[in-house]
Design an enzyme around this catalytic site. Structure first.
Site, short mmCIF file in Angstrom:
data_model
loop_
_atom_site.label_atom_id
_atom_site.label_comp_id
_atom_site.label_asym_id
_atom_site.label_seq_id
_atom_site.Cartn_x
_atom_site.Cartn_y
_atom_site.Cartn_z
N PRO A 1 -4.49 -10.42 8.36
CA PRO A 1 -5.28 -10.88 7.25
C PRO A 1 -4.43 -11.45 6.27
CG PRO A 1 -5.87 -8.39 7.70
CD PRO A 1 -4.60 -8.77 8.44
N HIS B 1 -1.00 0.34 15.69
CA HIS B 1 0.16 0.87 15.12
C HIS B 1 1.52 0.78 15.84
CE1 HIS B 1 -2.97 3.27 13.17
NE2 HIS B 1 -2.48 3.00 12.10
N GLU C 1 -3.97 -7.14 2.66
CA GLU C 1 -2.63 -8.12 2.95
C GLU C 1 -2.72 -9.68 2.62
OE1 GLU C 1 -4.58 -6.14 5.22
OE2 GLU C 1 -3.19 -4.51 5.17
N GLU D 1 0.80 -1.27 -0.08
CA GLU D 1 0.03 -0.02 0.02
C GLU D 1 0.99 1.33 0.01
OE1 GLU D 1 -2.34 -0.87 3.42
OE2 GLU D 1 -2.59 -2.68 2.82
#
Lengths: 340, 429
Positions: A89, A129, A60, A29
């Site tokens: 994922p 994150h 993903e 991405e």
């Protein structure tokens, strides 16, 4: 030789490999035109073309699955997962597919992919994150797990990972992208340019996977760490004037057991530090190995300093972080009389 | 706010849980299965935009009519030789399945999966591909290996996990792999091969190669995230790939309604992604061939991916670990309105005057004999559970390219244990 922070050195490693081997492709991405949210792939699309470095859908599972297929064709994909927290994922493609493809096909097909992903906390990234999921991958047969701690190592290890014919998880400690972190959140971070490890050759060089680095020699205690925690550990032992041997593992699988074993047999004590949560963390494996191999040399129980067994809290992240206080206490416990 | 109105007269909400129309003991009525006449479906140019083909995802491409004649624009006009090869290959696959299924029942291996009734979806499809196109199969596409000439003995060695098993006894029976024949390693995790196939196709395109990829999954697996990730990547990068959905109506004991089949066709998934989609009579080998040929040409000319739903029926159990008698009507198979693919092709060839009942009976005998010979040959290399067919070191090989210290240590331990557990055996026997 030039001065680079860790982002620059990773970018340089990718650039070197894309130039050397046209089968190296970068995907993920935002990695193309924009150059990645951390800028690690900046300029690579412009230099090497859109089919060598391109953006992907936010999937993903797709990123990893497609990379496995490209590797089966004969390419060397370097997929980026924007944050390690987002890797789940794609987990089935890593665990059930990439990791086992060589084994189940008796080496007819291999998945020479290098999955780059920033990990770890300390940037106010909240629970989505900040995670350190490395032990989920070290538990998987067939994956290698590499974690650099300096710009110099990052480039050398990344080049080795890309050239490796096995799938490699390459976790980048994002807290130290711009400078080593000593664990004091309220002190300014000094940039990498002030440190020797930022002297990075612009050309190709390799640091072997599976070889740890003794970053500080000592006789009182062996401190095992990787990524950001190498710098925190080093700062704390120096502050406490402990004659510690600090080992940067660099690679969790395959692990440099020889260096660890030799060091613990010399010091007779072992402190293990990681930012990931405690239960079933990689520290548990390290602790078991040290106990199995060095039990008769140990003069104190093995200690672990880790993150807590909670999701990474946003506002309390410095309370969560296994920083100087927790490490100092553990050092006191192991080598008490030496620190007083 | 929308809740200003009184809700007192509204019925309570209810959850819909799909239920197949027929269970064991029920009489089957297929009158609501829409089967269009053969030959009536348009055949768009391979460069057509998916948007103009949307009706095709609800229709069904059919070539063989009720009299077993090949009709309409999708007739691939194959030579007698090609059709005879197709028939013989499908018959061989069926004979192979029957015997190896029995081998499992006799305890010679742990597991087996037949593709009975679905032979066309792999055999006819593989025949329409180039021999070097890359296949990413699921677990019921053994027909591809037969088309590409993989020796039956090698397949059986794999099924028996014996000392000649090229996969060193590591994979479940029928999870074959052949790099030379473009047959990707099979995973038991469903639809994982879909994004991998798209990745391979993207790599081929990026390299300016001429080869395309094809992949297969069951209709049940279209519910997996991998399927949808693959569709997204395929359309985004215009990947040269054929994505096959073998809609055999059943995912073990769950009927196609649990994958969304009550609401629309599986081919219609294509429309949402802007991908060309075809729904094909999967028991019509000529239709399967024609659709694959069309999709292959489309991929090869940079016109992008195609999704093909093969509407077929799983005539046998899901695997040797399944009993369809416990969840579906016994009549379903007997009365499947699209017939049996081998019977239909056989009658077509008889209708063409190039085949006969007698020749077919002789063919069946030849196929049975061929698999019998291959089985006996493979049995000489051992069967599962009788002896330790692989040296113990092989258990630790290929986890990584080079064996790290911890696997070396464990390998030594395994070999030491062998002397205690099996003192009088040779590892290779």
């Amino acid at each position: 030789m030039t001065t680079m922070n860790m982002i620059d050195s990773i970018n340089s490693g990718l650039d070197n490999m894309m130039t050397r081997d046209e089968n190296v492709v970068i995907m993920g991405e935002d990695v193309g035109y924009f150059g990645g949210v951390f800028r690690a792939t900046a300029g690579l699309q412009e230099k090497h073309g859109k089919t060598r470095c391109f953006d992907t859908p936010i999937s993903e599972c797709g990123i990893i699955g497609v990379a496995v297929g490209m590797a089966a064709y004969g390419m060397r994909p370097v997929p980026e997962i924007q944050f390690a927290d987002y890797i789940y994922p794609g987990l089935d493609q890593l665990v059930s597919e990439a990791a086992r493809l060589r084994y189940r096909s008796a080496a007819e097909f291999t998945s020479a992919i290098t999955v780059r992903s920033p990990f770890g906390g300390g940037i106010f990234g909240g629970q989505t994150h900040s995670q350190s999921p490395e032990s989920m991958f070290t538990h998987v047969c067939g994956l290698k797990t590499v974690i650099p701690s300096t710009p110099y190592d990052a480039k050398g290890l990344l080049i080795s990972a890309i050239e490796d014919n096995d799938p490699v998880m390459f976790f980048e400690p994002k807290r130290i992208y711009n400078g080593p972190f000593t664990g004091y959140y309220d002190k300014p971070v000094e940039p990498w340019s002030k440190f020797e490890a930022s002297e990075v050759p612009e050309d190709y060089y390799k640091i072997p996977i599976g070889k740890a680095n003794i970053v500080r020699e000592g006789d009182a205690v062996t401190v095992l760490a990787y990524g950001t925690m190498v710098h925190v550990a080093k700062a704390v032992v120096e502050e406490h004037c402990v004659d510690a041997e600090v080992i940067d593992l660099r690679t969790l699988v395959p692990l440099d057991i020889e260096t660890i074993e030799a060091s613990v047999k010399k010091t007779g004590r072992c402190l293990i530090i990681h930012e990931a949560t405690r239960t079933s963390g990689f520290g548990a494996e390290l602790s078991a190995l040290v106990q199995e191999r060095c039990f008769y040399h140990l003069e104190a129980p093995i200690e672990r300093v880790t993150g807590f067994d909670t999701p990474y809290p946003h506002s309390l992240e410095w309370a969560y972080f296994p920083g100087p206080v927790r490490i100092g206490e553990a050092l006191d416990k192991i080598v008490g009389e030496l620190t007083s | 706010m929308a809740d200003d109105n009184s809700k007192t007269n509204l019925p309570p909400l209810s959850l819909h849980v799909p239920e197949p129309k027929y269970r064991p003991g029920d009489k089957v009525d297929y009158s609501d299965v829409a089967i269009p006449n053969a030959g009536e479906q348009p055949r768009p140019d391979v460069s057509s935009e998916p948007a103009i083909m949307r009706d095709m995802v609800y229709d069904m491409v059919r070539v063989l009519d009720d009299d077993y004649k090949a009709v309409g624009p999708w007739d691939p006009k194959l030579s007698d030789d090609t059709l005879l090869k197709m028939l013989k290959t499908m018959a061989q696959v069926r004979a192979f399945d029957d015997r190896l299924h029995r081998m499992q029942r006799q305890g010679k291996t742990s597991f087996y999966m037949k593709c009975t009734g679905e032979e066309a979806t792999s055999v006819a499809a593989a025949m329409a591909l180039h021999s070097d196109d890359m296949c990413f199969p699921s677990y019921r596409q053994q027909g591809i290996l037969f088309v590409r000439g993989y020796p039956m003995v090698d397949m059986i060695n794999q099924i028996f996990s014996n000392r000649e098993d090229k996969l060193k006894g590591r994979q479940l029976p029928i999870m074959y792999c052949s790099r030379d024949l473009g047959f990707f390693s099979i995973s038991g995790n469903l639809a994982t091969q879909y994004p991998q196939a798209v990745g391979w196709a993207m790599a081929s395109a990026a390299k300016g190669d001429t080869r395309i990829a094809a992949t297969w999954c069951g209709e049940g697996s279209t519910a997996e995230g991998d399927f949808h990730s693959a569709m997204t990547f395929a359309t985004v990068y215009n990947a040269p790939i054929i994505m096959n959905i073998v809609n055999n109506q059943w995912a073990i004991s769950s009927f196609s309604g649990f994958a969304g089949g009550e609401r629309t066709t599986f081919a219609a998934r294509a429309a949402g992604y802007g991908i060309a989609g075809l729904r094909v009579d999967g028991n019509d080998p000529l239709a399967v061939y024609a659709a694959t040929q069309w999709a292959a040409e489309r991929a090869r000319t940079n016109n992008g991916p195609t999704l093909i739903e093969h509407f077929t029926y799983r005539a046998e159990a899901h695997s040797t670990s399944d009993d369809p008698g416990a969840y579906r009507s016994a009549q379903e198979r007997e009365e499947w309105p699209l017939g049996d693919p081998i019977t239909r092709l056989k009658r077509h060839l008889i209708h063409r005057g190039v085949w006969s009942k007698e020749q077919h009976e002789a063919l069946d005998k030849e196929c049975i004999e061929a698999v019998k010979v291959a089985t006996k040959e493979a049995e000489k290399n051992g069967i599962l559970g009788h002896g330790l067919h692989q040296p113990f070191e092989t258990m630790f090989q290929d986890v990584f390219e080079e064996m790290p210290w911890h696997l070396k240590e464990q390998s030594e331990q395994a070999n030491k244990e062998r002397e205690i557990k099996w003192p009088n055996t040779e590892a290779s026997q």
